[in-house]
Design an enzyme around this catalytic site. Structure first.
Site, mmCIF file in Angstrom:
data_model
loop_
_atom_site.group_PDB
_atom_site.id
_atom_site.type_symbol
_atom_site.label_atom_id
_atom_site.label_comp_id
_atom_site.label_asym_id
_atom_site.label_seq_id
_atom_site.Cartn_x
_atom_site.Cartn_y
_atom_site.Cartn_z
ATOM 1 N N LYS A 188 0.850 -1.198 0.000
ATOM 2 C CA LYS A 188 0.000 0.000 0.000
ATOM 3 C C LYS A 188 0.883 1.244 0.000
ATOM 4 O O LYS A 188 1.509 1.577 0.996
ATOM 5 C CB LYS A 188 -0.940 0.049 1.210
ATOM 6 C CG LYS A 188 -2.023 1.085 0.946
ATOM 7 C CD LYS A 188 -2.631 1.699 2.177
ATOM 8 C CE LYS A 188 -1.829 2.757 2.844
ATOM 9 N NZ LYS A 188 -1.650 4.017 2.072
ATOM 10 N N GLU A 263 9.923 0.775 10.645
ATOM 11 C CA GLU A 263 10.993 1.772 10.492
ATOM 12 C C GLU A 263 10.308 3.111 10.685
ATOM 13 O O GLU A 263 9.511 3.533 9.845
ATOM 14 C CB GLU A 263 11.642 1.614 9.113
ATOM 15 C CG GLU A 263 12.993 2.284 9.022
ATOM 16 C CD GLU A 263 12.938 3.606 8.321
ATOM 17 O OE1 GLU A 263 12.891 4.640 9.028
ATOM 18 O OE2 GLU A 263 12.930 3.615 7.081
ATOM 19 N N CYS A 297 13.350 10.407 7.820
ATOM 20 C CA CYS A 297 13.234 9.962 9.210
ATOM 21 C C CYS A 297 14.565 10.122 9.934
ATOM 22 O O CYS A 297 14.592 10.273 11.152
ATOM 23 C CB CYS A 297 12.740 8.522 9.259
ATOM 24 S SG CYS A 297 13.532 7.498 8.038
ATOM 25 N N GLU A 394 9.438 15.100 16.310
ATOM 26 C CA GLU A 394 9.900 15.027 14.922
ATOM 27 C C GLU A 394 9.100 16.029 14.086
ATOM 28 O O GLU A 394 7.874 15.939 14.015
ATOM 29 C CB GLU A 394 9.693 13.615 14.381
ATOM 30 C CG GLU A 394 10.219 13.470 12.968
ATOM 31 C CD GLU A 394 10.078 12.058 12.409
ATOM 32 O OE1 GLU A 394 9.034 11.431 12.637
ATOM 33 O OE2 GLU A 394 11.018 11.611 11.738
HETATM 34 P P1 ADP Z 1 2.705 10.861 7.665
HETATM 35 O O1 ADP Z 1 2.041 11.185 8.983
HETATM 36 O O2 ADP Z 1 4.008 11.486 7.526
HETATM 37 O O3 ADP Z 1 1.806 10.984 6.476
HETATM 38 P P2 ADP Z 1 2.150 8.175 8.194
HETATM 39 O O4 ADP Z 1 2.916 7.414 9.187
HETATM 40 O O5 ADP Z 1 0.802 8.693 8.546
HETATM 41 O O6 ADP Z 1 3.068 9.343 7.739
HETATM 42 O O7 ADP Z 1 1.972 7.381 6.834
HETATM 43 C C1 ADP Z 1 2.808 6.370 6.368
HETATM 44 C C2 ADP Z 1 1.948 5.307 5.726
HETATM 45 O O8 ADP Z 1 1.096 4.762 6.720
HETATM 46 C C3 ADP Z 1 1.049 5.776 4.600
HETATM 47 O O9 ADP Z 1 1.003 4.774 3.597
HETATM 48 C C4 ADP Z 1 -0.298 5.893 5.284
HETATM 49 O O10 ADP Z 1 -1.390 5.732 4.402
HETATM 50 C C5 ADP Z 1 -0.237 4.736 6.245
HETATM 51 N N1 ADP Z 1 -1.143 4.837 7.397
HETATM 52 C C6 ADP Z 1 -1.577 5.950 8.026
HETATM 53 N N2 ADP Z 1 -2.414 5.641 9.032
HETATM 54 C C7 ADP Z 1 -2.524 4.282 9.056
HETATM 55 C C8 ADP Z 1 -3.221 3.351 9.869
HETATM 56 N N3 ADP Z 1 -4.009 3.726 10.865
HETATM 57 N N4 ADP Z 1 -3.069 2.029 9.589
HETATM 58 C C9 ADP Z 1 -2.267 1.610 8.599
HETATM 59 N N5 ADP Z 1 -1.588 2.443 7.792
HETATM 60 C C10 ADP Z 1 -1.695 3.762 8.011
#
Ligand code: ADP
Length: 490
Positions: A188, A263, A297, A394
């Site tokens: 995804k 990560e 990161c 961060e």
């Molecule tokens: P940022 O906050 O910098 O956008 P995220 O950690 O939210 O980074 O996003 C990294 C990835 O995690 C993206 O592919 C996002 O769609 C996914 N993501 C965000 N929230 C969830 C969740 N609750 N469960 C699974 N994947 C998630």
């Protein structure tokens, strides 16, 4: 822009499930935006639980009964190598897609993201034939009575959830080791930047991977991502992203106790001693935070400077910051593009406001740039202390806090005073001091007189709340394999 790129972004994008490009079960789509203008770039099929279910079913079938399950490792390696070659063949297209979708300078995508991704696949192509078990002499049994050995087997169906800061490269970091180990994948991509992963899906087909081995389901984290992390028939989830979401993934994975590797975020110390090559340290400190707009990161976001040279280094890094040309990624003079999204820009500007309110002073930057697109000025903050949000949290943007220290004894606890432990930098000509300090830093990577050096062979990952497990090197193969002990009485 290459005509093939214009065509690609104008196309209506579907998802790759079981070797076919299909619409979302719901029929819904979502937009991605050009961060340089805020305008819609592309429309993408919006994956959700039902699509994740379809993709997991396809991956399971490919893993259990498809040609992948019987394929000789050398053939697996050949397909992975071919994928690396195809990325190289279409490298300009990938660089342009990456710059458009993420905002990064085209010239950076050309020399960093795309070649590193191609190299990553080639590195893991070589591992396909080298994943081995051991023969084990049993300590308590009489010699010759048993034959005991281990098999290293693919962990199974893997869900991979990746972020938007290096969209293609993060897909490569995840897919390369999973495929070489023999796993099948549901990937995804981040909702902000799905385009290069979708183009990669086309090349996965062109390379000749059997159907269902790699499925790509774009969509939002809270829906598609959460469904993948929670899916009862997924054996392992690999995630790169924020620490906050990492914790959600962990909770979601608990249902079937799937394996988890994470990560996550960082707040990395970058330490400059007064015996360093100061010019190199200044350039290195600027690049450590401003590379990829600070959306790394491992960004060197807490700059610790030995007190005698504090003003000189702050002045040098500030001058670097002010010389950075912040433009749209396609501008040939662009050194730094926009941040990835409006949300990210607002987040970073929120931290700038909070820093000011808590008494920090911006000696370079300190605000949004212009009012169109998501540009933020490269920023250097002084007068900060360890209690401030800008020092503890961060920011994931082009913002560095500079703080003085007196000596190694003083800087070690300051460096480690964070929930994170991803990376650190040390600048000194004294190799004894450098290596002694490297051993004391609670960080997964320590760079000495350099920063942001990455290689497919060099493990990367975090201590503390920066993650679980390692990416890259042979270490990552632990994430994608199970060890089976076989013991036979003779
Ligand atoms: P940022 O906050 O910098 O956008 P995220 O950690 O939210 O980074 O996003 C990294 C990835 O995690 C993206 O592919 C996002 O769609 C996914 N993501 C965000 N929230 C969830 C969740 N609750 N469960 C699974 N994947 C998630």
């Amino acid at each position: 822009m290459e005509p093939s790129v214009s065509r690609f972004i104008a196309a209506r994008h579907r998802m790759l499930i079981n070797g076919k490009w299909v619409e979302a079960a719901s029929g819904k789509t979502f937009p991605t935006y050009d961060p340089a203008t805020g305008e819609v770039l592309s429309n993408i099929a919006e994956g959700d639980r039902e699509d994740i279910n379809r993709a997991v079913t396809a991956a399971r079938a490919a893993f259990e009964t498809g040609p992948w399950a019987k394929m000789p490792p050398s053939e697996r390696g050949r397909l992975i190598w071919k994928l690396g070659d195809l990325i190289e063949k279409y490298s300009e297209e990938f660089a342009q897609l990456e710059s458009l979708d993420n905002g990064k300078p085209l010239k950076v995508a050309r020399v960093a993201d795309v070649p590193l991704a191609a190299d990553h696949f080639r590195y893991y192509a070589g591992w396909a034939t080298k994943i081995e078990g051991n023969t084990i002499p049993l300590g308590l049994a009489p010699q010759g009575k048993f034959l005991a050995y281990t098999l290293r087997e693919p962990v199974g169906v893997v869900g991979q959830i990746i972020p938007w800061n290096f969209p293609l490269l993060m897909a490569a970091w995840k897919l390369g080791p999973a495929l070489t180990a023999g796993c099948c994948v549901v990937l995804k991509p981040a909702e902000q930047t799905p385009l290069s992963a979708l183009r990669l899906g086309e090349l996965i087909q062109e390379a000749g991977f059997p159907e269902g081995v790699v499925n790509i389901v774009p969509g939002y984290g809270e829906t598609a991502g959460a469904a993948l992390a929670a899916h009862p028939d997924v054996d392992k989830v690999a995630f790169t992203g924020s620490t906050e979401v990492g914790k959600l993934i962990l909770h979601a994975a608990a249902g079937n106790l799937k394996k988890v590797s994470l990560e996550l975020g960082g707040k990395s110390p970058n330490i400059v001693f007064d015996d360093a090559d100061v010019d190199k340290a200044i350039a290195g400190a600027a690049s450590a935070i401003f590379f990829n707009h600070g959306q790394c990161c491992c960004a060197g976001s807490r700059l610790f400077i030995e007190k005698d040279i504090f003003d000189k280094v702050v002045d040098g890094v500030s001058r670097h910051a002010e010389s950075i040309r912040v433009r749209p990624g396609f501008d040939p003079e662009c050194d730094m593009g926009p941040l990835v999204s409006e949300e990210q820009m607002n987040r970073v500007c929120g931290y700038l406001d909070s820093g000011k309110q808590e008494g920090a002073k911006a000696v370079a930057g300190g605000a949004r740039l212009g009012n169109k697109g998501y540009f933020v000025k490269p920023t250097v903050l002084i007068n900060t202390n360890e209690n401030m949000k800008v020092v503890q949290e961060e920011i994931f943007g082009p913002v560095v806090t500079a703080m003085p220290f007196t000596d190694a004894t003083d800087v070690i606890p300051k460096s480690n005073d964070t929930i994170y432990g991803l990376a650190a930098g040390i600048w000194t000509k004294d190799i004894k001091k450098a290596h002694a300090l490297a051993a004391k830093l609670r960080a997964g990577t320590v760079w000495i007189n350099c920063y942001n050096i990455f290689d497919a062979a060099l493990p990367f990952g975090g201590y503390k709340q920066s993650g679980w497990g390692r990416e890259m090197g042979h270490e990552v193969l632990e994430n994608y394999t199970e060890v089976k002990s076989v013991c036979a009485a003779l």
